[in-house]
Each structure stands twice: as structure tokens, then as C-alpha cells.
Design a protein around this motif. Sequence first.
Motif, PDB file in Angstrom:
ATOM      1  N   SER A   1     -50.931  69.539  47.440  1.00 15.75           N
ATOM      2  CA  SER A   1     -51.606  70.772  47.814  1.00 15.75           C
ATOM      3  C   SER A   1     -51.751  70.886  49.332  1.00 15.75           C
ATOM      4  N   MET A   2     -52.057  69.759  50.001  1.00 16.06           N
ATOM      5  CA  MET A   2     -52.145  69.759  51.464  1.00 16.06           C
ATOM      6  C   MET A   2     -50.796  70.094  52.091  1.00 16.06           C
TER       7      MET A   2
ATOM      8  N   TRP B   1     -56.655  69.241  42.645  1.00 16.25           N
ATOM      9  CA  TRP B   1     -57.720  68.417  43.212  1.00 16.25           C
ATOM     10  C   TRP B   1     -57.786  67.086  42.479  1.00 16.25           C
TER      11      TRP B   1
ATOM     12  N   ARG C   1     -58.622  67.568  47.936  1.00 11.73           N
ATOM     13  CA  ARG C   1     -57.347  68.249  47.781  1.00 11.73           C
ATOM     14  C   ARG C   1     -56.220  67.226  47.632  1.00 11.73           C
TER      15      ARG C   1
ATOM     16  N   LEU D   1     -61.240  68.591  53.315  1.00 16.72           N
ATOM     17  CA  LEU D   1     -60.434  68.268  52.140  1.00 16.72           C
ATOM     18  C   LEU D   1     -61.243  68.326  50.854  1.00 16.72           C
TER      19      LEU D   1
ATOM     20  N   ALA E   1     -52.418  74.405  43.810  1.00 17.05           N
ATOM     21  CA  ALA E   1     -53.595  73.864  44.500  1.00 17.05           C
ATOM     22  C   ALA E   1     -54.348  72.977  43.508  1.00 17.05           C
TER      23      ALA E   1
ATOM     24  N   HIS F   1     -63.476  69.809  47.787  1.00 20.36           N
ATOM     25  CA  HIS F   1     -63.503  71.043  46.991  1.00 20.36           C
ATOM     26  C   HIS F   1     -64.661  71.937  47.447  1.00 20.36           C
TER      27      HIS F   1
END
Length: 318
Positions: free
Chosen positions: A86-87, A103, A82, A50, A101, A52
Motif C-alpha cells: 500500500s505504501m 493494513w 499501512r 503509517l 490499500a 490507520h
Amino acid sequence: MALPTCFWALLSIPDLIILHVSATIGTMEPLKHAGITIDSLLLGQCVFDLVHPDEYAIAKQDLSIFLRRRMLAGAITRCRLRSVGSMAKILHPALSDTIAATWDIVDVVTYVVTEDTVLAFFHYQQNKKITSTTCGEQAFTTKDMGLLHERVSARRRPPSSQRVFQIYASKTQTRLFSWPPSSMTMASFRDAEPYQYNNVSLSSCMRQTQARAKLPTCNVESILVSYGQLLFYSFEINPNSTMTPSDSSSTQMPLSMPLSIPPPMSLPMEAHHYFQMRQKQCTRCGAVDSPEWRRGPSGHKTLCNACGLRYFRSKKRQ
């Protein structure tokens, strides 16, 4: 959907697979009408996956070092993880293409609470206006306790069980959970002498009290994290003793006996890898304020964000 500033989870050692997520957040659905819960996104995921890509190597190195030391202490690793949206997009490609996507900057606070389990807190850093404690479990029901026991006990019990992890209700100090199962409780060590407090921030997940107790048959070291309605407690029996945590103890006291928890104080920690008590300052430019602190030639989180990025790029070019 607004997520809590902080939530707790249990992870496996050494691969940091997410075994359990706090029920407070686990049943939440981050995307409207998608029918996807936080549990379905996080359970079974490796924390490293997960992180970056730009911070993966450093985060994995720091966490791996901490896990190998197996110290009964806490560590903080700040990195970008993440976002749950996004997940969800990755695991469910059919979702709207408008989900980007993204973060989140997160402090991953870790404690090695048993030989095979890490207690982790994911404390998000977006809200810069926070001026009081914003993390802590608000509810923990019998159903939550049963689910936690089911997930953790499904694993093979560690062959060596000197270290035990327990959860208590903060108000009544009633024991709610123990892994591995143990007849010992906090009350067994009520005469333990605190030797280290950590009041590094206003966040409950980063505060800890460490203590030692000398019993007739063994020495015990413990760590306590007060987190809203829950107390997270881990203790370790000196391995030189013939006594194990599952043994009965003549010094055991009734669970209802009050436990005195001393107030947090600011005392220095021993190693830079653990919670920092002093004001941070970039070792290159002298800055004391940065949205993120990064690794430099002097060690972990010694450079401000700008200097850290320049240092990272220069190392890649070498």
C-alpha cells in the motif's frame, strides 16, 4: 514476497522519523520487478503517518506519553499499519491499480535508547500459529554496520549524553556500534545486578533484562534485548555524577571478558503502560481472547476489539 515476522529500526525523537531499517529487510523488494526496496519506502517516513486513521490519535497519544517519560524500559503499542504494498502504491502512483490499500496488525515495540533515538521493533501478528520465537536478526555484516553508522552519525550529537546505545554480536559479545561514541562497554558493568526480567511472550523483541550497577563514581542503569545474532544494549549514567559516558573509567574491563546474561524470568512490571505479564481480560464483557485490544474508560488495551469499537464510536458521538 514474504517479509520477516519482525524487523528492527531506529527512530528519531520526538517525531519518530525512521532513520534506519535493518539491512535484513531494507534491501528486500516487496513487489516483483518494481525495483522498489523497503528502505526506499520506510526511510524518512514518520511512524505516525503509517497508522490507520481510526487508531492514529490513540497510538500517537500512547507513544508520545512513553517518549516524554524517557524511561529505560519497553512499551508495546498494537495498531494497524499501512502494508508495504500500500505504501508503494502511494509513493509510486504508476504501479498497478490492483494494489489495494491494506493494513497489517503490528505490535510496535519501543525502547528509548538515547536522548534522541528510539529502538523499535515491528512485530507482525497475522500468523496465529506461531509457537516459538520468530524474530531475531539473522545476519549483520561489516557493510551493514557501516551503513548504520553513516545514517545515525549524520545527525547532530545530542548535547546531553548520559544514555548510550550499543550493539553487540551475541556469540562473541564484540561491540559493533555505539551511539554516541563511548569507551564504556557491557563489560564495564559486568557486576550489574539484574532487577527486572520480562518474559511476556515468545518474541525476542519483547524480552528485556534490566540491571543496575553501583560504581565508585556513579550509578548505572542498563537494559538488554537479545535479538538473534545481535544484542541491543543501552545504559544510562546517573546524571548526579560528574562522570559522562565518554569518559574513561578505572573500572572498565577488557571487552573479551565474559558477560553473564541471566535467563528470563517472569516478574511483575510496575505500570500498565509497559509490558503486561497477566492474562488480558476485557473489563466490559470479560472476554480473554480478542484479535485486538483497544482503549477503554479504564485505560489502554482494556477492552476487547468489539467492546473497544463500540466505546470508540460512543465517544465520537458525544
